[in-house]
Scaffold this motif. Structure first.
Motif, PDB file in Angstrom:
ATOM      1  N   UNK A  84       0.814  -1.217   0.000  1.00 52.66           N
ATOM      2  CA  UNK A  84       0.000   0.000   0.000  1.00 52.66           C
ATOM      3  C   UNK A  84       0.848   1.267   0.000  1.00 52.66           C
ATOM      4  N   UNK A  85       2.028   1.221   0.555  1.00 53.39           N
ATOM      5  CA  UNK A  85       2.935   2.371   0.436  1.00 53.39           C
ATOM      6  C   UNK A  85       3.222   2.630  -1.047  1.00 53.39           C
ATOM      7  N   UNK A  86       3.516   1.567  -1.779  1.00 59.74           N
ATOM      8  CA  UNK A  86       3.785   1.698  -3.206  1.00 59.74           C
ATOM      9  C   UNK A  86       2.540   2.196  -3.957  1.00 59.74           C
ATOM     10  N   UNK A  87       1.397   1.635  -3.643  1.00 60.28           N
ATOM     11  CA  UNK A  87       0.162   2.032  -4.334  1.00 60.28           C
ATOM     12  C   UNK A  87      -0.200   3.491  -4.044  1.00 60.28           C
ATOM     13  N   UNK A  88       0.017   3.935  -2.813  1.00 58.42           N
ATOM     14  CA  UNK A  88      -0.256   5.329  -2.459  1.00 58.42           C
ATOM     15  C   UNK A  88       0.711   6.271  -3.184  1.00 58.42           C
ATOM     16  N   UNK A  89       1.910   5.821  -3.433  1.00 58.02           N
ATOM     17  CA  UNK A  89       2.899   6.661  -4.118  1.00 58.02           C
ATOM     18  C   UNK A  89       2.766   6.610  -5.631  1.00 58.02           C
ATOM     19  N   UNK A  90       1.922   5.735  -6.135  1.00 61.02           N
ATOM     20  CA  UNK A  90       1.728   5.608  -7.580  1.00 61.02           C
ATOM     21  C   UNK A  90       0.274   5.817  -7.976  1.00 61.02           C
TER      22      UNK A  90
ATOM     23  N   UNK B 143      -2.965   7.298  -9.726  1.00 65.07           N
ATOM     24  CA  UNK B 143      -3.203   7.831 -11.060  1.00 65.07           C
ATOM     25  C   UNK B 143      -3.800   9.235 -10.896  1.00 65.07           C
ATOM     26  N   UNK B 144      -2.966  10.241 -11.027  1.00 66.71           N
ATOM     27  CA  UNK B 144      -3.407  11.621 -10.844  1.00 66.71           C
ATOM     28  C   UNK B 144      -3.410  12.349 -12.183  1.00 66.71           C
ATOM     29  N   UNK B 145      -4.286  13.327 -12.298  1.00 67.63           N
ATOM     30  CA  UNK B 145      -4.335  14.152 -13.503  1.00 67.63           C
ATOM     31  C   UNK B 145      -3.071  15.007 -13.574  1.00 67.63           C
TER      32      UNK B 145
ATOM     33  N   UNK C 144     -12.684   0.804   1.427  1.00 68.86           N
ATOM     34  CA  UNK C 144     -11.313   0.453   1.063  1.00 68.86           C
ATOM     35  C   UNK C 144     -11.187  -1.069   0.990  1.00 68.86           C
ATOM     36  N   UNK C 145     -10.137  -1.549   0.335  1.00 70.42           N
ATOM     37  CA  UNK C 145      -9.822  -2.973   0.412  1.00 70.42           C
ATOM     38  C   UNK C 145      -9.820  -3.376   1.878  1.00 70.42           C
ATOM     39  N   UNK C 146     -10.305  -4.565   2.176  1.00 70.89           N
ATOM     40  CA  UNK C 146     -10.348  -5.037   3.562  1.00 70.89           C
ATOM     41  C   UNK C 146      -8.951  -5.054   4.188  1.00 70.89           C
ATOM     42  N   UNK C 147      -7.942  -5.470   3.414  1.00 74.08           N
ATOM     43  CA  UNK C 147      -6.570  -5.488   3.934  1.00 74.08           C
ATOM     44  C   UNK C 147      -6.086  -4.091   4.291  1.00 74.08           C
TER      45      UNK C 147
ATOM     46  N   UNK D 254      -7.795   3.484  -8.851  1.00 75.94           N
ATOM     47  CA  UNK D 254      -6.561   3.021  -8.229  1.00 75.94           C
ATOM     48  C   UNK D 254      -6.695   1.635  -7.598  1.00 75.94           C
ATOM     49  N   UNK D 255      -7.896   1.079  -7.656  1.00 78.63           N
ATOM     50  CA  UNK D 255      -8.087  -0.322  -7.314  1.00 78.63           C
ATOM     51  C   UNK D 255      -8.340  -0.678  -5.866  1.00 78.63           C
TER      52      UNK D 255
END
Length: 172
Positions: free
Chosen positions: A5-11, A13-15, A121-124, A85-86
């Motif tokens: 989630x650290x990686x997902x938060x840093x990646x 998809x922003x305009x 949010x995802x349960x995890x 962002x999934x």
């Protein structure tokens, strides 16, 4: 799960635009959600559209914004588009799921409020956010990645003052 989630938060998809660079509305909304979990205004994995969440989002935009456009952020857009962002899942009001799935975007805040009951949010991720140290790590990841020049201006719970100001103005 924290590294994922650290990686997902840093990646996220922003305009992007040539004139203003990245539009960090999604990170600002995530910061507001993290604050809501920390202060107890978000108690379950049902992130509703509340005055507290909106006030926190707007205060973060004001505090961390680097352009004149940023403070005028439209809350509805990141709330809707974070689903790309999934890990952010929109739940429409009963019978309105067709309006949500047919739309490539959300037309307005009113449209969002009328169609979307809440986000989850995802349960995890939700379980991860129950640990203060993990919330702090994700907050810092968002600040470092999306607000490198203004992260020192971040004030947790800045939305409380914004909400108090709005309530005072309504009473006057």
């Amino acid at each position: 799960m924290l590294p994922t989630y650290l990686r997902r938060f840093q990646q996220l998809r922003v305009a992007r635009s040539r004139q203003h660079g990245e539009a960090p509305y999604k990170p600002a909304l995530l910061l507001a959600v993290l604050e809501g979990i920390a202060d107890g205004s978000i108690t379950g994995n049902r992130i509703a559209i509340t005055p507290e969440l909106i006030a926190a989002f707007k205060a973060i935009c004001t505090d961390l914004g680097t352009s004149a456009l940023f403070p005028a952020a439209n809350f509805a857009l990141p709330f809707y588009h974070l689903r790309s962002d999934g890990f952010w899942h929109l739940h429409p009001w009963p019978g309105l799921d067709i309006l949500l799935t047919r739309s490539g975007s959300i037309r307005s805040f009113g449209h969002l409020r009328d169609v979307v009951a809440y986000a989850a949010l995802d349960a995890d991720l939700w379980q991860l956010l129950q640990v203060p140290a993990h919330r702090a790590a994700l907050t810092q990841a968002l600040l470092t990645r999306y607000f490198p020049q203004t992260q020192g201006r971040y004030r947790a719970r800045a939305g409380e003052q914004a909400l108090a100001d709005i309530r005072r103005q309504m009473l006057e």
